[in-house]
Design a protein around this motif. Structure first.
Motif, PDB file in Angstrom:
ATOM      1  N   ASP A 254       0.939  -1.282  -0.018  1.00 17.02           N
ATOM      2  CA  ASP A 254       0.093  -0.157  -0.055  1.00 17.02           C
ATOM      3  C   ASP A 254       0.925   1.243   0.085  1.00 17.02           C
ATOM      4  O   ASP A 254       1.312   1.659   0.988  1.00 17.02           O
ATOM      5  N   HIS A 336      -1.917   2.675   9.298  1.00 21.36           N
ATOM      6  CA  HIS A 336      -2.763   1.263   9.841  1.00 21.36           C
ATOM      7  C   HIS A 336      -1.816  -0.077   9.575  1.00 21.36           C
ATOM      8  O   HIS A 336      -0.748   0.190   9.156  1.00 21.36           O
ATOM      9  N   GLU A 380       2.001   7.197   6.325  1.00 19.50           N
ATOM     10  CA  GLU A 380       1.447   7.971   5.316  1.00 19.50           C
ATOM     11  C   GLU A 380       1.083   9.259   5.634  1.00 19.50           C
ATOM     12  O   GLU A 380       0.083   9.632   5.608  1.00 19.50           O
ATOM     13  N   GLU A 417       3.564   7.510   1.200  1.00 19.50           N
ATOM     14  CA  GLU A 417       3.254   6.361   1.914  1.00 19.50           C
ATOM     15  C   GLU A 417       4.049   5.284   1.942  1.00 19.50           C
ATOM     16  O   GLU A 417       4.320   4.788   0.700  1.00 19.50           O
TER      17      GLU A 417
HETATM   18 MN    MN Z   1      -2.601   3.105   3.718  1.00 17.36          MN
END
Ligand code: MN
Ligand code: GLY
Ligand code: MN
Length: 432
Positions: A254, A336, A380, A417
């Motif tokens: 991600d 996260h 991020e 990120e």
């Molecule tokens: Mn993310």
């Protein structure tokens, strides 16, 4: 597959077997059925919605696309995989991958949708509600016991070396996509063509991405989960934000990068550099024992400094935080947990399963835990020019440099990120 990954995968399965046995004993179960799930079909058609297998199913076998299949876990026995593999001339029949986990499981290929036999005190987890009432009844098990699932979620929080190797590889593939997206932007492509360049270079079809890639040009970079791809390039090219990932054996990357276009004011490029610096500083603060809420607050303190240093806020950094100005420029959380799901499980729980909700002032924060070795997180930080959040401040926050904000509005925003492992001694950045 390398010899290292081969052995790491076998160790991972052995670790799961040990830990599941402990968890089942602790919660008083003799057997557990884990359902893969299956895709919903579009109404009255043979076109399925996008699908990813249930996280606890993928934890064992890493097959994100497998449907209508079951894993059965019982203490003292080899795990069983009931893999739905119908004789079908419409579709390619499911085949087992050439991976070591196959030899560690008893695999049964099932030509009809399986309903596994569960012995003793049994539990079933996964999207079982999507099965017919008859099948749910026939399984005769307790459905998704919360305490058991919380223990299994907790197991997912701490990655084995195999899982970290998969996340590293997912990052490597995604980075190739990000490089191609940047090149397409330099070549003046529009959003759809940047997306296609990303998919080609990261070697994946769109239905298999771990989340819908966010490819935002100009103001679209300031729409946090921008969900479209314009077909044509815009006339002015201020900015590109790419938040895009890749799955590898179930595990997700991600990653976000933001680029300034030829029409961006120089101050936007300077802000991108500042956000890279902020991301690096936050990554370097990662070590066991650090609270993620503290890191999130540190992000806001630094955002206050950036707003002042770049003349977006004419007051003190502390004032920018206290008056909620940094939150108007960055309304999401610092990051996260990451793993088999992009927003992985148990980010808002204490280790004993009790709730650890986001602080009232930061409701979008998805991780409130203290960092421990084996966790993988995203870092991020963002800084956006979102009219909906800034407009209400026009009359009440004269310390904001509205002239500069107006110049930067067409750039949308910035997010950088990375994916980071918490190690015993600090951190490993998987997104170099
Ligand atoms: Mn993310
Ligand atoms: N790509 C979604 C997120 O960054 O959380
Ligand atoms: Mn992202």
């Amino acid at each position: 597959m390398s010899a290292t990954l081969f052995n790491q995968q076998l160790d991972h399965i052995a670790h799961l077997q040990r830990e599941y046995e402990k968890v089942l004993a602790e919660h008083g179960f003799d057997s557990l059925g884990i359902y893969s799930g299956h895709a919903a079909m579009h109404f009255a058609d043979d076109h399925a919605a996008s699908f990813q297998a249930y996280g606890h199913f993928m934890h064992w076998v890493g097959l994100a696309e497998v449907q209508h299949s079951w894993l059965v876990i019982q203490p003292g026995k080899r795990p069983q995989l009931h893999l739905y593999a119908p004789d079908d001339f419409w579709h390619l029949t499911t085949k087992l991958p050439d991976e070591p986990w196959v030899s560690a499981l008893d695999v049964q290929l099932c030509t009809t949708k399986p309903t596994p036999a569960l012995s003793g005190q049994a539990a079933i987890i996964g999207d079982v509600q999507s099965l017919s009432a008859d099948i749910q009844q026939a399984l005769g098990a307790e459905r998704f016991p919360t305490a058991l699932i919380q223990s299994l979620d907790e197991l997912r929080v701490f990655k084995t070396p195999y899982e970290i190797a998969c996340l590293r590889e997912a990052n490597r593939l995604a980075i190739a996509g990000h490089q191609a997206a940047q090149a397409a932007f330099i070549g003046a492509s529009g959003e759809l063509d940047i997306q296609l360049a990303y998919l080609a270079a990261s070697r994946q079809r769109e239905s298999l991405v771990p989340y819908q890639n966010i490819i935002g040009l100009n103001e679209h970079a300031g729409v946090l989960h921008y969900q479209h791809y314009d077909l044509s390039p815009p006339k002015q090219r201020y900015s590109l934000l790419v938040d895009a990932g890749r799955r590898f054996r179930g595990y997700c990357a991600d990653i976000t990068r933001t680029h300034a276009g030829p029409d961006a004011p120089f101050s936007f490029e300077e802000l991108i550099t500042a956000l890279h610096g902020l991301k690096d500083e936050l990554v370097q603060s990662i070590s066991p024992g650090v609270g993620f809420i503290t890191l999130h607050e540190r992000m806001h303190a630094h955002l206050g400094e950036i707003l002042v240093a770049h003349d977006l806020f004419r007051g003190s950094p502390e004032q920018a935080v206290k008056e909620g100005v940094t939150r108007a420029f960055c309304p999401h959380g610092l990051g996260h947990l990451l793993g088999l799901q992009v927003h992985d499980v148990a980010g808002l729980r204490h280790p004993d399963g009790s709730p650890a909700p986001a602080p009232q002032d930061h409701p979008a924060l998805r991780l409130t835990r203290t960092l421990r070795p084996g966790m993988v997180v995203t870092i991020e930080p963002g800084l956006y020019f979102i009219p909906m959040l800034l407009e209400p401040l026009r009359d009440t926050a004269p310390s904001i440099n509205w002239t500069l904000v107006d110049q930067l509005l067409p750039c949308g925003g910035i997010r950088i990120e990375d994916n980071v492992v918490v190690t015993e001694s600090g951190f490993e950045n998987l997104t170099p």
